[in-house]
Write a protein that holds these residues in place. Structure first.
Motif, PDB file in Angstrom:
ATOM      1  N   GLN A 127      55.558  27.999 102.212  1.00 59.05           N
ATOM      2  CA  GLN A 127      57.199  27.410 102.048  1.00 59.05           C
ATOM      3  C   GLN A 127      56.826  25.974 101.276  1.00 59.05           C
ATOM      4  O   GLN A 127      56.336  25.036 101.817  1.00 59.05           O
ATOM      5  CB  GLN A 127      57.676  27.201 103.465  1.00 59.05           C
ATOM      6  N   ARG A 128      57.149  25.854  99.930  1.00 60.94           N
ATOM      7  CA  ARG A 128      56.717  24.525  99.241  1.00 60.94           C
ATOM      8  C   ARG A 128      57.569  23.335  99.810  1.00 60.94           C
ATOM      9  O   ARG A 128      57.115  22.224  99.659  1.00 60.94           O
ATOM     10  CB  ARG A 128      56.951  24.850  97.814  1.00 60.94           C
ATOM     11  N   HIS A 129      58.898  23.591 100.047  1.00 65.94           N
ATOM     12  CA  HIS A 129      59.636  22.462 100.362  1.00 65.94           C
ATOM     13  C   HIS A 129      59.107  21.920 101.679  1.00 65.94           C
ATOM     14  O   HIS A 129      59.244  20.548 101.793  1.00 65.94           O
ATOM     15  CB  HIS A 129      61.188  23.039 100.762  1.00 65.94           C
ATOM     16  N   ARG A 130      58.559  22.710 102.409  1.00 64.10           N
ATOM     17  CA  ARG A 130      57.891  21.924 103.796  1.00 64.10           C
ATOM     18  C   ARG A 130      56.745  20.878 103.346  1.00 64.10           C
ATOM     19  O   ARG A 130      56.686  20.058 103.978  1.00 64.10           O
ATOM     20  CB  ARG A 130      57.146  23.002 104.538  1.00 64.10           C
ATOM     21  N   GLY A 192      56.736  12.047  90.292  1.00 66.95           N
ATOM     22  CA  GLY A 192      55.106  12.709  90.168  1.00 66.95           C
ATOM     23  C   GLY A 192      54.999  14.169  90.329  1.00 66.95           C
ATOM     24  O   GLY A 192      54.506  15.014  89.637  1.00 66.95           O
ATOM     25  N   SER A 193      55.968  14.573  91.269  1.00 64.55           N
ATOM     26  CA  SER A 193      56.255  16.126  91.743  1.00 64.55           C
ATOM     27  C   SER A 193      57.017  16.861  90.471  1.00 64.55           C
ATOM     28  O   SER A 193      56.580  17.871  90.216  1.00 64.55           O
ATOM     29  CB  SER A 193      57.037  16.337  92.873  1.00 64.55           C
ATOM     30  N   MET A 194      57.588  16.161  89.707  1.00 66.08           N
ATOM     31  CA  MET A 194      58.506  17.027  88.677  1.00 66.08           C
ATOM     32  C   MET A 194      57.651  16.849  87.390  1.00 66.08           C
ATOM     33  O   MET A 194      57.662  17.832  86.571  1.00 66.08           O
ATOM     34  CB  MET A 194      59.780  15.962  88.479  1.00 66.08           C
ATOM     35  N   LEU A 195      56.778  15.806  87.056  1.00 61.16           N
ATOM     36  CA  LEU A 195      56.145  15.813  85.985  1.00 61.16           C
ATOM     37  C   LEU A 195      54.737  16.344  86.192  1.00 61.16           C
ATOM     38  O   LEU A 195      53.997  16.872  84.961  1.00 61.16           O
ATOM     39  CB  LEU A 195      55.984  14.372  85.328  1.00 61.16           C
ATOM     40  N   ARG A 196      54.201  16.364  87.453  1.00 62.13           N
ATOM     41  CA  ARG A 196      52.693  17.077  87.881  1.00 62.13           C
ATOM     42  C   ARG A 196      51.723  16.285  86.812  1.00 62.13           C
ATOM     43  O   ARG A 196      50.681  16.948  86.703  1.00 62.13           O
ATOM     44  CB  ARG A 196      52.755  18.576  87.464  1.00 62.13           C
ATOM     45  N   HIS A 197      51.667  15.203  86.517  1.00 58.61           N
ATOM     46  CA  HIS A 197      50.887  14.446  85.454  1.00 58.61           C
ATOM     47  C   HIS A 197      50.815  13.080  85.870  1.00 58.61           C
ATOM     48  O   HIS A 197      51.716  12.264  85.834  1.00 58.61           O
ATOM     49  CB  HIS A 197      51.092  14.621  84.033  1.00 58.61           C
ATOM     50  N   SER A 198      49.557  12.611  86.205  1.00 64.07           N
ATOM     51  CA  SER A 198      49.498  11.449  87.035  1.00 64.07           C
ATOM     52  C   SER A 198      49.715  10.266  85.896  1.00 64.07           C
ATOM     53  O   SER A 198      50.845   9.294  86.140  1.00 64.07           O
ATOM     54  CB  SER A 198      48.200  10.923  87.427  1.00 64.07           C
ATOM     55  N   TYR A 273      62.848  19.124  94.425  1.00 67.16           N
ATOM     56  CA  TYR A 273      62.810  20.306  95.113  1.00 67.16           C
ATOM     57  C   TYR A 273      63.160  21.370  94.527  1.00 67.16           C
ATOM     58  O   TYR A 273      62.663  22.597  94.463  1.00 67.16           O
ATOM     59  CB  TYR A 273      63.739  20.077  96.440  1.00 67.16           C
ATOM     60  N   VAL A 274      64.385  21.254  93.350  1.00 65.39           N
ATOM     61  CA  VAL A 274      64.601  22.457  92.720  1.00 65.39           C
ATOM     62  C   VAL A 274      63.473  22.944  91.868  1.00 65.39           C
ATOM     63  O   VAL A 274      63.264  24.177  91.616  1.00 65.39           O
ATOM     64  CB  VAL A 274      65.894  22.030  91.853  1.00 65.39           C
ATOM     65  N   LEU A 275      62.769  22.040  91.001  1.00 66.05           N
ATOM     66  CA  LEU A 275      61.983  22.354  90.154  1.00 66.05           C
ATOM     67  C   LEU A 275      60.719  22.820  90.926  1.00 66.05           C
ATOM     68  O   LEU A 275      59.956  23.708  90.580  1.00 66.05           O
ATOM     69  CB  LEU A 275      61.163  21.066  89.266  1.00 66.05           C
ATOM     70  N   LEU A 276      60.445  22.471  92.139  1.00 64.40           N
ATOM     71  CA  LEU A 276      59.332  22.681  92.995  1.00 64.40           C
ATOM     72  C   LEU A 276      59.312  24.546  92.952  1.00 64.40           C
ATOM     73  O   LEU A 276      58.409  25.069  93.131  1.00 64.40           O
ATOM     74  CB  LEU A 276      59.078  22.065  94.216  1.00 64.40           C
ATOM     75  N   GLU A 277      60.448  24.730  93.272  1.00 70.16           N
ATOM     76  CA  GLU A 277      60.943  26.306  93.991  1.00 70.16           C
ATOM     77  C   GLU A 277      60.740  27.245  92.863  1.00 70.16           C
ATOM     78  O   GLU A 277      60.621  28.304  92.720  1.00 70.16           O
ATOM     79  CB  GLU A 277      62.203  26.508  94.663  1.00 70.16           C
ATOM     80  N   ARG A 278      61.165  26.592  91.300  1.00 74.54           N
ATOM     81  CA  ARG A 278      61.495  27.451  90.315  1.00 74.54           C
ATOM     82  C   ARG A 278      60.269  27.451  89.291  1.00 74.54           C
ATOM     83  O   ARG A 278      60.018  28.377  88.726  1.00 74.54           O
ATOM     84  CB  ARG A 278      62.547  26.668  89.284  1.00 74.54           C
ATOM     85  N   ARG A 279      59.288  26.749  89.492  1.00 77.16           N
ATOM     86  CA  ARG A 279      58.161  26.797  88.564  1.00 77.16           C
ATOM     87  C   ARG A 279      57.010  27.534  89.346  1.00 77.16           C
ATOM     88  O   ARG A 279      56.893  27.270  90.394  1.00 77.16           O
ATOM     89  CB  ARG A 279      57.793  25.428  88.105  1.00 77.16           C
ATOM     90  N   ASP A 280      55.937  27.875  88.561  1.00 70.93           N
ATOM     91  CA  ASP A 280      54.795  28.428  89.125  1.00 70.93           C
ATOM     92  C   ASP A 280      53.989  27.310  89.407  1.00 70.93           C
ATOM     93  O   ASP A 280      54.189  25.837  88.813  1.00 70.93           O
ATOM     94  CB  ASP A 280      54.174  29.426  88.270  1.00 70.93           C
ATOM     95  N   VAL A 281      52.905  27.529  89.899  1.00 68.98           N
ATOM     96  CA  VAL A 281      51.906  26.453  90.434  1.00 68.98           C
ATOM     97  C   VAL A 281      51.008  26.042  89.375  1.00 68.98           C
ATOM     98  O   VAL A 281      50.502  27.017  88.291  1.00 68.98           O
ATOM     99  CB  VAL A 281      50.947  26.983  91.462  1.00 68.98           C
TER     100      VAL A 281
END
Length: 281
Positions: A127-130, A192-198, A273-281
């Motif tokens: 559950q990624r949102h958690r 950072g969660s949306m871009l995934r790049h430090s 939250y929206v991008l976390l559920e829609r994109r692959d890891v």
């Protein structure tokens, strides 16, 4: 000559009956516990307190806020606090210290994407949102507590150095100042969660903080853009902190600036939250 032995035919053993008796079911000897947000919070607390980046960034933050604050307090006299709170020296350290919280906010989430450990995290907690909720809560609490302690410590020491010079309440500046810089860090975590790049997320956040503080000087050269420049000047991070610490007490002592930051942070969190559920890891 050997006498041939008579051939014997062995019958196959009957297959065991694995069917359970009516009315019974298999019970695993391993205890099964339903996971909840508390488990994710414990996991994220373990992560944030065990990595070196947390200790370094928070250590530099305390050094800047407390160190610069006490240096400024030592250069002031009692008359300087006749109409202002004792926490003003902490403002000068927060101008630089907020960058530390922004950096830490980005690293809390982007470092796992950089190392690939985010796959392990999402495998343990599908559950990624958690997971994101736990990161946001743990980081906000850590950032707020450290910020409030740093600002409050500077205020107490300054009050002791210049005791009796001011009757102004300064507890509100501790809470609002800590809340503002903590929300900047939470906003950085969401970015950072949306871009995934430090590097990309830190650069974006530094631009969000620094550009509104520099650009108004150029916008005010034009009459048509002067209104935009004035608003940008009022709501950029350095001026927002100045209003919170009552250096410039207009517009409600930084309340409107704080409300704007809350709205921007909430929008960024929703996008994360929206991008976390829609994109692959």
């Amino acid at each position: 000559m050997s006498t041939p032995q008579p051939q014997t035919h062995q019958q196959a053993a009957p297959a065991p009956n694995w069917q359970s008796a009516p009315g019974t079911s298999y019970t695993s000897p391993i205890p099964v516990t339903r996971t909840h947000l508390g488990h994710a919070l414990t996991s994220e607390w373990t992560k944030i307190k065990s990595v070196r980046s947390t200790m370094w960034t928070l250590g530099v933050f305390l050094l800047l806020v407390v160190g610069i604050g006490l240096l400024v307090a030592a250069q002031t006299n009692d008359n300087d606090y006749a109409d202002v709170p004792y926490t003003i020296p902490a403002f000068f350290g927060l101008i630089l210290g907020q960058i530390c919280l922004i950096t830490l906010g980005v690293l809390v989430v982007s470092s796992e994407y950089g190392t690939g450990m985010i796959r392990t995290t999402f495998t343990a907690s599908p559950q990624r949102h958690r997971v994101l909720t736990a990161k946001l809560l743990i980081f906000f609490v850590v950032a707020f507590v450290v910020s409030a302690l740093a600002i409050g410590f500077v205020g107490l020491v300054t009050s002791g150095m210049h005791g009796g010079a001011s009757d102004n309440e300064w507890g509100g500046t501790v809470l609002k100042g800590a809340l503002y810089v903590s929300l900047l860090g939470v906003l950085a975590l969401a970015v950072g969660s949306m871009l995934r790049h430090s590097a990309g997320a830190i650069t974006a956040m530094l631009g969000l903080v620094l550009v509104p503080a520099i650009l108004p000087a150029f916008l005010m050269m034009s009459e048509s853009l002067r209104t935009v420049g004035d608003k940008m000047m009022d709501y950029n991070a350095p001026n927002a902190l100045a209003k919170i610490f009552e250096i410039d007490s207009e517009n409600g002592g930084g309340t409107s600036q704080l409300v704007l930051l809350i709205g921007v942070t909430a929008a960024a969190i929703a996008g994360a939250y929206v991008l976390l559920e829609r994109r692959d890891v």
